[in-house]
Design an enzyme around this catalytic site. Structure first.
Site, short mmCIF file in Angstrom:
data_model
loop_
_atom_site.label_atom_id
_atom_site.label_comp_id
_atom_site.label_asym_id
_atom_site.label_seq_id
_atom_site.Cartn_x
_atom_site.Cartn_y
_atom_site.Cartn_z
N PRO A 2 0.83 -1.21 0.00
CA PRO A 2 0.00 0.00 0.00
C PRO A 2 0.86 1.26 0.00
CG PRO A 2 -0.37 -1.34 1.99
CD PRO A 2 0.71 -2.01 1.21
N GLU A 3 0.49 2.22 -0.85
CA GLU A 3 1.22 3.49 -0.91
C GLU A 3 0.32 4.58 -0.33
OE1 GLU A 3 3.09 3.96 -4.81
OE2 GLU A 3 2.92 1.82 -5.15
N LYS A 58 3.28 6.63 4.41
CA LYS A 58 2.52 5.37 4.42
C LYS A 58 2.22 4.91 5.84
CE LYS A 58 5.40 3.97 0.50
NZ LYS A 58 6.38 2.96 0.06
N ARG A 143 3.38 -11.59 5.75
CA ARG A 143 4.84 -11.74 5.77
C ARG A 143 5.51 -11.11 6.98
NH1 ARG A 143 7.29 -10.94 -0.08
NH2 ARG A 143 9.11 -11.65 1.09
N ARG A 297 13.26 -2.69 -9.05
CA ARG A 297 11.80 -2.83 -9.09
C ARG A 297 11.33 -2.91 -10.52
NH1 ARG A 297 9.62 -0.80 -4.27
NH2 ARG A 297 7.74 -1.85 -4.99
#
Ligand code: ZN
Length: 307
Positions: A2-3, A58, A143, A297
């Site tokens: 999520p950004e 964030k 995670r 990325r």
């Protein structure tokens, strides 16, 4: 991951649903998910209520009415899911077995997996807050890179993580000169890597770095030192535009993602121009969108529009 827009959508949802509810119980099944959690921390939290929820980059910051705040970092796979009291859930499902989870007052955001809608707790649940009306807030994190930390409210601003964060891109007083001041102007670092650096600007991750650079017509591999004032001005404008557009669309689309009004995030479907569009044609020039790798990325570009 999520950004900024996705975290802002969660903040708005929880502001509607969780603020003002008294916390009757808190439990943590994974020490990494709530460092320092102990029976004494639990008893400090029990009986308090969330008064406001802020966001910085964030990071979500839930202020409690006992002088403490909870810093909630979702990282890669964190999600927050609010569920109304079980009685209400059952009543909704008995009335309408096909009711979506949005119809029963549920809300979830963050990592888009099935834990957003299935019965909770599940194997990804790390922390549970139960409110006095029996509604619950679940912090799930497959995670375990995310975390919740409790700090005195007076120390939130001085928290070492907060101190390292760059400016908040959607604040009205965030100017392109401020972005310029933050960029490592003498560096050969690719501009995309600089945008992902939370100390340069807060809240941008892979999606909005790619979209902002496309919007500004800048190739993500351009060294920061090659950027002109005009490039930085366009980039600044593009960043703000992409982030705001996504918040207006309810965040990036994710399967099963629903906001507090039961709406799915539609940014990627409606407005993303390059992200996850490899092989499609560029909306500006018709060239094929390509995927490459920058700063480790996956990176989406139009090689004709981005120089
Ligand atoms: Zn193009």
């Amino acid at each position: 991951m999520p950004e900024l827009p996705e975290v802002e959508i969660i903040r708005r949802g929880l502001e509607q649903l969780a603020v003002g509810r008294a916390i009757a119980e808190v439990s943590c099944s994974e020490p990494r998910s709530f460092p320092g959690f102990s029976p004494s921390v639990a008893s400090t939290i029990i009986g308090t209520a969330i008064t406001t929820i802020d966001r910085r980059g964030k990071l979500l910051i839930a202020h409690l009415d006992n002088g403490y705040s909870l810093l909630i970092h979702l990282r890669m796979t964190g999600q927050l899911v609010f569920r109304p009291a079980k009685k209400r859930l059952q009543a909704t499902r008995e009335q309408d077995p096909f009711a979506s989870n949005a119809d029963d007052g549920s809300f979830g955001g963050g990592h888009p997996n099935a834990s957003l809608i299935r019965d909770l707790p599940d194997k990804t649940t790390r922390v549970i807050f139960r409110f006095s009306d029996d509604s619950q807030l679940y912090f799930n994190d497959q995670r375990k890179f995310g975390s919740i930390r409790m700090v005195p409210r007076s120390e939130v601003a001085d928290d070492s993580f907060m101190q390292r964060l760059g400016p908040e891109p959607l604040l009205e007083d965030f100017t392109w000169q401020e972005l310029k001041d933050r960029l490592p102007l003498n560096s050969r670092q690719p501009v995309k890597a600089a945008l992902l650096d939370q100390s340069v600007i807060a809240g941008i991750g892979n999606i909005y770095a790619d979209e902002s650079l496309f919007g500004a017509g800048i190739h993500p591999l351009r060294p920061v030192l090659s950027l002109s004032d005009n490039d930085i001005e366009r980039l600044h404008e593009s960043i703000r535009c992409c982030l705001q557009q996504s918040i207006d669309d309810g965040g990036s689309t994710a399967r099963n993602y629903v906001d507090s009004q039961g709406m799915r995030g539609e940014y990627l479907d409606l407005h993303a121009k390059v992200f996850n569009r490899t092989g499609q044609t560029c909306c500006r020039c018709g060239h094929t969108i390509e995927k490459t790798r920058v700063a480790g990325r996956g990176t989406h570009i139009c090689p004709r529009c981005q120089k």
